[in-house]
Scaffold this motif. Sequence first.
Motif, short mmCIF file in Angstrom:
data_model
loop_
_atom_site.label_atom_id
_atom_site.label_comp_id
_atom_site.label_asym_id
_atom_site.label_seq_id
_atom_site.Cartn_x
_atom_site.Cartn_y
_atom_site.Cartn_z
N MET A 161 0.83 -1.20 0.00
CA MET A 161 0.00 0.00 0.00
C MET A 161 0.87 1.25 0.00
SD MET A 161 -2.93 -1.10 2.76
CE MET A 161 -3.79 0.46 2.52
N LYS A 162 0.38 2.29 -0.63
CA LYS A 162 1.11 3.55 -0.66
C LYS A 162 1.10 4.20 0.73
CE LYS A 162 0.18 4.69 -5.51
NZ LYS A 162 -0.40 5.70 -6.44
N PRO A 163 2.20 4.85 1.09
CA PRO A 163 2.26 5.50 2.40
C PRO A 163 1.42 6.77 2.45
CG PRO A 163 4.25 5.97 1.17
CD PRO A 163 3.49 4.97 0.36
N LEU A 164 0.83 7.03 3.61
CA LEU A 164 0.08 8.27 3.84
C LEU A 164 1.04 9.34 4.34
CD1 LEU A 164 -3.09 6.92 5.70
CD2 LEU A 164 -2.90 7.56 3.29
N ILE A 165 1.01 10.50 3.70
CA ILE A 165 1.89 11.60 4.06
C ILE A 165 1.06 12.77 4.57
CG2 ILE A 165 3.65 13.21 3.26
CD1 ILE A 165 4.51 10.25 3.20
N ALA A 166 1.24 13.11 5.84
CA ALA A 166 0.56 14.26 6.43
C ALA A 166 1.27 15.53 5.99
CB ALA A 166 0.56 14.15 7.94
N ILE A 167 0.51 16.50 5.47
CA ILE A 167 1.08 17.79 5.05
C ILE A 167 0.40 18.90 5.84
CG2 ILE A 167 1.62 19.30 3.11
CD1 ILE A 167 1.05 17.01 1.20
N THR A 168 1.19 19.70 6.53
CA THR A 168 0.62 20.82 7.26
C THR A 168 0.23 21.93 6.28
OG1 THR A 168 2.81 21.78 7.66
CG2 THR A 168 1.92 20.31 9.35
N CYS A 169 -0.65 22.82 6.73
CA CYS A 169 -1.16 23.85 5.82
C CYS A 169 -1.29 25.18 6.54
CB CYS A 169 -2.51 23.42 5.24
SG CYS A 169 -3.82 23.24 6.47
N SER A 170 -1.58 26.21 5.78
CA SER A 170 -1.72 27.56 6.32
C SER A 170 -3.13 27.79 6.84
CB SER A 170 -1.39 28.59 5.24
OG SER A 170 -0.02 28.54 4.88
N LEU A 171 -3.21 28.66 7.82
CA LEU A 171 -4.48 29.07 8.41
C LEU A 171 -4.57 30.59 8.34
CD1 LEU A 171 -7.05 28.56 10.17
CD2 LEU A 171 -5.54 28.74 12.17
N GLU A 172 -5.62 31.09 7.67
CA GLU A 172 -5.73 32.53 7.48
C GLU A 172 -7.18 32.91 7.23
OE1 GLU A 172 -4.44 35.41 3.90
OE2 GLU A 172 -2.73 34.45 4.91
N ASP A 173 -7.66 33.91 7.96
CA ASP A 173 -9.00 34.45 7.75
C ASP A 173 -10.08 33.37 7.75
OD1 ASP A 173 -7.91 37.01 7.52
OD2 ASP A 173 -7.58 36.78 5.37
N GLY A 174 -9.98 32.45 8.71
CA GLY A 174 -11.00 31.43 8.85
C GLY A 174 -10.98 30.34 7.80
N ARG A 175 -9.89 30.20 7.07
CA ARG A 175 -9.79 29.14 6.07
C ARG A 175 -8.40 28.52 6.11
NH1 ARG A 175 -7.56 31.23 0.99
NH2 ARG A 175 -6.90 33.37 1.35
N ILE A 176 -8.31 27.29 5.63
CA ILE A 176 -7.01 26.64 5.48
C ILE A 176 -6.71 26.51 4.00
CG2 ILE A 176 -7.21 25.39 7.67
CD1 ILE A 176 -7.86 22.87 6.07
N PHE A 177 -5.42 26.53 3.67
CA PHE A 177 -5.06 26.39 2.26
C PHE A 177 -3.65 25.85 2.12
CE2 PHE A 177 -4.08 30.70 3.57
CZ PHE A 177 -2.81 30.93 3.04
N LEU A 178 -3.39 25.27 0.96
CA LEU A 178 -2.09 24.66 0.67
C LEU A 178 -1.83 24.79 -0.82
CD1 LEU A 178 0.22 22.72 1.84
CD2 LEU A 178 -1.13 20.87 0.81
N ASN A 179 -0.66 25.30 -1.19
CA ASN A 179 -0.31 25.36 -2.60
C ASN A 179 -0.27 23.96 -3.19
OD1 ASN A 179 -0.09 28.12 -2.41
ND2 ASN A 179 2.14 28.16 -2.33
N HIS A 180 -0.75 23.84 -4.41
CA HIS A 180 -0.96 22.51 -4.99
C HIS A 180 0.35 21.76 -5.24
CE1 HIS A 180 -0.15 24.81 -8.69
NE2 HIS A 180 0.20 23.67 -9.23
N GLY A 181 1.48 22.47 -5.30
CA GLY A 181 2.75 21.80 -5.58
C GLY A 181 3.11 20.75 -4.55
N TYR A 182 2.72 20.96 -3.29
CA TYR A 182 3.06 20.00 -2.23
C TYR A 182 2.40 18.65 -2.47
CZ TYR A 182 4.78 24.04 0.43
OH TYR A 182 5.46 25.15 0.84
N TYR A 183 1.08 18.66 -2.62
CA TYR A 183 0.41 17.36 -2.74
C TYR A 183 0.69 16.71 -4.09
CZ TYR A 183 -3.50 19.51 -5.41
OH TYR A 183 -4.26 20.16 -6.34
N ARG A 184 0.92 17.53 -5.13
CA ARG A 184 1.23 16.95 -6.44
C ARG A 184 2.60 16.26 -6.40
NH1 ARG A 184 2.11 20.08 -10.55
NH2 ARG A 184 1.62 18.45 -12.05
#
Length: 236
Positions: free
Chosen positions: A1-24
């Motif tokens: 099975m493929k490994p699960l990789i936890a990626i932390t993300c940014s928190l700003e103005d009540g939302r979370i976001f992550l640039n797509h380059g990390y998960y890709r």
Amino acid sequence: MKPLIAITCSLEDGRIFLNHGYYRAVERAGGIPVVVPPLGREQDLGELLDRVHGLLLAGGPDVDPRHFNESPRPGLGEINPKRDAVELYLCREAVRRRKPVFGICRGIQVINIALGGSVYQDIGSEIEKPLKHRQEAPRWYGSHEVRVEKDSMLYGLIKAETLLVNSFHHQALKDIARPLRPVAFAPDGLVEAVEGISEDAFLLGVQWHPEEMWEVYPEQLELFKSFVEAAARIDE
């Protein structure tokens, strides 16, 4: 099975976001990315680490200098106390459990601070004659070289003593935590990469953004491949 990789993300103005380059990049390297919101309970973060195989600390704002026993100085940028608490806990706990940890930009700083080191709060006001570390060029573009130590894991991945990197930071590592060794340097002497001194656990931090570069500079994907491969061995 493929490994699960936890990626932390940014928190700003009540939302979370992550640039797509990390998960890709994680996906391309053979892992399954899992974006981690800034959960409020350490118990929940611990249970999350039980389930994943590796931790990727993403880029973002400055770390509160109180975490390395300094007061704020002119030049310090935005901080996010909740994100600091989450990432410092996750990093320390993942290292304690010997799970693979990979830090990018802010992530290398989180690793160093979590393990007892410090950072320059603002390169421009604390370093004489620094290189330009906030490039005005496309995010994928390698704007300056770094020198890589030949006896490092990083050298083994890229097979070169110099590496072109992009640059989007105004802070940098100062006092290096004892469990780490610096393995790459900018022309102005600032540390651009660190590795764990223990050879039985993957621990790597880089000051640049390989997730933005790998489609143009294929050697940058090797960092993600090695990280994901180490994560895949966790359950062996």
